[in-house]
Design an enzyme around this catalytic site. Structure first.
Site, PDB file in Angstrom:
ATOM      1  N   ARG A  80     -12.302  -4.045   1.639  1.00 46.26           N
ATOM      2  CA  ARG A  80     -13.665  -3.555   1.881  1.00 46.26           C
ATOM      3  C   ARG A  80     -14.686  -4.327   1.044  1.00 46.26           C
ATOM      4  O   ARG A  80     -15.789  -4.568   1.475  1.00 46.26           O
ATOM      5  CB  ARG A  80     -13.743  -2.059   1.577  1.00 46.26           C
TER       6      ARG A  80
ATOM      7  N   HIS B  43      11.423   2.381   5.687  1.00 44.42           N
ATOM      8  CA  HIS B  43      10.422   2.864   4.724  1.00 44.42           C
ATOM      9  C   HIS B  43      11.041   3.068   3.328  1.00 44.42           C
ATOM     10  O   HIS B  43      11.216   4.192   2.871  1.00 44.42           O
ATOM     11  CB  HIS B  43       9.759   4.155   5.227  1.00 44.42           C
TER      12      HIS B  43
ATOM     13  N   ARG C 216       1.310   1.027   5.967  1.00 45.18           N
ATOM     14  CA  ARG C 216       1.500   2.062   6.975  1.00 45.18           C
ATOM     15  C   ARG C 216       1.603   1.406   8.349  1.00 45.18           C
ATOM     16  O   ARG C 216       0.828   0.485   8.658  1.00 45.18           O
ATOM     17  CB  ARG C 216       0.313   3.027   6.993  1.00 45.18           C
TER      18      ARG C 216
ATOM     19  N   GLU D 195       7.473   6.947  12.484  1.00 44.78           N
ATOM     20  CA  GLU D 195       8.768   6.977  11.774  1.00 44.78           C
ATOM     21  C   GLU D 195       9.491   8.305  11.978  1.00 44.78           C
ATOM     22  O   GLU D 195       8.825   9.334  12.028  1.00 44.78           O
ATOM     23  CB  GLU D 195       8.510   6.736  10.276  1.00 44.78           C
TER      24      GLU D 195
ATOM     25  N   ASP E  42       8.470  -2.532   6.835  1.00 45.02           N
ATOM     26  CA  ASP E  42       9.060  -1.377   6.148  1.00 45.02           C
ATOM     27  C   ASP E  42       8.507  -0.079   6.723  1.00 45.02           C
ATOM     28  O   ASP E  42       8.995   0.996   6.409  1.00 45.02           O
ATOM     29  CB  ASP E  42       8.736  -1.448   4.642  1.00 45.02           C
TER      30      ASP E  42
ATOM     31  N   LEU F  16      -6.549  -5.392  -1.699  1.00 43.14           N
ATOM     32  CA  LEU F  16      -6.218  -5.853  -3.057  1.00 43.14           C
ATOM     33  C   LEU F  16      -6.376  -4.698  -4.045  1.00 43.14           C
ATOM     34  O   LEU F  16      -7.144  -4.755  -4.994  1.00 43.14           O
ATOM     35  CB  LEU F  16      -7.100  -7.059  -3.447  1.00 43.14           C
ATOM     36  N   GLY F  17      -5.606  -3.617  -3.787  1.00 43.52           N
ATOM     37  CA  GLY F  17      -5.535  -2.504  -4.733  1.00 43.52           C
ATOM     38  C   GLY F  17      -4.407  -2.785  -5.701  1.00 43.52           C
ATOM     39  O   GLY F  17      -4.013  -3.954  -5.888  1.00 43.52           O
TER      40      GLY F  17
HETATM   41  C1  8YV Z   1       7.210   7.043   0.423  1.00 45.74           C
HETATM   42  C2  8YV Z   1       4.832   6.169   0.507  1.00 45.74           C
HETATM   43  O1  8YV Z   1       7.220   7.105   1.766  1.00 45.74           O
HETATM   44  O2  8YV Z   1       3.705   6.380  -1.529  1.00 45.74           O
HETATM   45  C3  8YV Z   1       3.644   6.470  -0.323  1.00 45.74           C
HETATM   46  O3  8YV Z   1       2.591   6.786   0.239  1.00 45.74           O
HETATM   47  O4  8YV Z   1       4.707   5.977   1.653  1.00 45.74           O
HETATM   48  C4  8YV Z   1       6.202   6.069  -0.105  1.00 45.74           C
HETATM   49  O5  8YV Z   1       6.257   5.970  -1.428  1.00 45.74           O
HETATM   50  C5  8YV Z   1       7.161   8.462   0.128  1.00 45.74           C
HETATM   51  O6  8YV Z   1       5.988   8.981  -0.263  1.00 45.74           O
HETATM   52  C6  8YV Z   1       8.405   8.998  -0.456  1.00 45.74           C
HETATM   53  O7  8YV Z   1       8.377  10.337  -0.627  1.00 45.74           O
END
Ligand code: 8YV
Length: 313
Positions: free
Chosen positions: A177, A280, A233, A262, A257, A154-155
């Site tokens: 956490r 993503h 992630r 990836e 996503d 919940l950020g």
């Molecule tokens: C994008 C992300 O993959 O913010 C993140 O950590 O995973 C996404 O916003 C990315 O950073 C685009 O460059």
């Protein structure tokens, strides 16, 4: 100092106008355009003082170590899990991110994946495109409004998802956490218990700790009527266990996503109808990527001016 003497390495493209601003101020080298990146690194590696990269891509230690003059890793994103922060710190390299500006986009995509997966939008679209409307019966979908939603993390993004979910009359619980008293949502310290009590589990947690949160046990607890949505992630999930659970109908579906490796997506996931897939795209809108790019430019400028970059982690 003439900034044009500063060499920058880009690991992935940025929007055109941001690229133009980088080119106006720096010597830009594009790693992603090279078939033989090692050749480029041998040539310019010793001169590179800044790296611009994405949250998922980050910068490996192996690559960092080929850049002896590196001063800043400017992440266009919020995740720092793909950069070894300790290693960077030991070299005196600053790491910056772009917090805040992508929160809404990622939360929007989470809602999109929830709706797409439960309402089977992909299947419906494929059926129409394939000219099968009237021939094939799609079957009924799962109602979205009023579901019990479990948010993991919940950020800023988790809270933005909760805000949107409330407009869909969803009942919201969360795991993280720490309990956040005053959030107005039910806290569940045990992720298995949370999974057991919700219809959809949505992941919005950071992967900095390197932990797999969604284990076989969590998927089992989610159960045959439960769905998993991940906009955080891929490595937060035991992907093999997820594929198995989906194949065997031990969970109802997934909206993803992000993936472990990836852009590789396990073929089994691509074959399953009850899965919505995105490459993503959480922050991938022009408006947001321009804001992220502007923050990257500020962070670089401050670093090379000898100031503390505004978004240093
Ligand atoms: C994008 C992300 O993959 O913010 C993140 O950590 O995973 C996404 O916003 C990315 O950073 C685009 O460059």
């Amino acid at each position: 100092m003439n900034q044009n003497t500063i060499d920058l390495l880009l690991t992935q493209p940025v929007p055109e106008s941001i690229d133009a601003e980088l080119v106006a101020a720096y010597q830009v080298h594009r790693l992603y355009q090279h078939d033989h990146p090692q050749q480029l690194l041998a040539e310019v590696g010793p001169r590179i003082r800044g790296v611009v990269t994405g949250g998922a891509k980050g910068l490996s230690n192996a690559l960092m170590d080929q850049l002896p003059a590196l001063e800043i890793i400017a992440i266009s994103g919020i995740g720092t899990d793909a950069v070894d922060l300790r290693h960077a710190a030991s070299r005196g390299i600053q790491v910056t991110t772009t917090p805040g500006v992508l929160t809404a986009d990622v939360a929007d995509l989470a809602m999109g994946l929830i709706i797409s997966t439960l309402r089977r939008l992909g299947e419906g679209e494929r059926l129409v495109r394939d000219g099968l409307w009237g021939t094939v019966n799609l079957g009924l979908a799962r109602k979205v409004s009023g579901i019990e939603l479990g948010i993991v993390g919940l950020g800023a993004v988790g809270k933005a998802i909760a805000k949107r979910a409330a407009a869909f009359d969803m009942r919201i619980a969360y795991n993280g956490r720490h309990e956040q008293p005053g959030s107005g949502y039910r806290y569940e310290a045990d992720l298995v218990a949370l999974a057991r009590s919700v219809d959809v589990l949505v992941l919005a947690a950071s992967a900095d700790g390197g932990q797999v949160l969604v284990t076989r046990e969590v998927l089992e607890a989610l159960g045959p009527d439960g769905y998993l949505v991940n906009v955080a992630r891929g490595k937060l999930v035991d992907e093999d266990a997820l594929v198995e659970a989906l194949r065997e109908g031990r969970i109802a579906g997934a909206g993803l996503d992000v993936f472990v490796d990836e852009p590789y997506v396990p073929p089994a996931l691509r074959d399953l109808n009850q899965v919505s897939l995105q490459p993503h795209r959480g922050s991938a809108t022009l408006q947001t990527r321009l804001e992220m790019g502007a923050m990257v430019l500020h962070n670089l400028k401050a670093c090379f001016a000898g100031e503390v970059p505004p978004n240093r982690v």
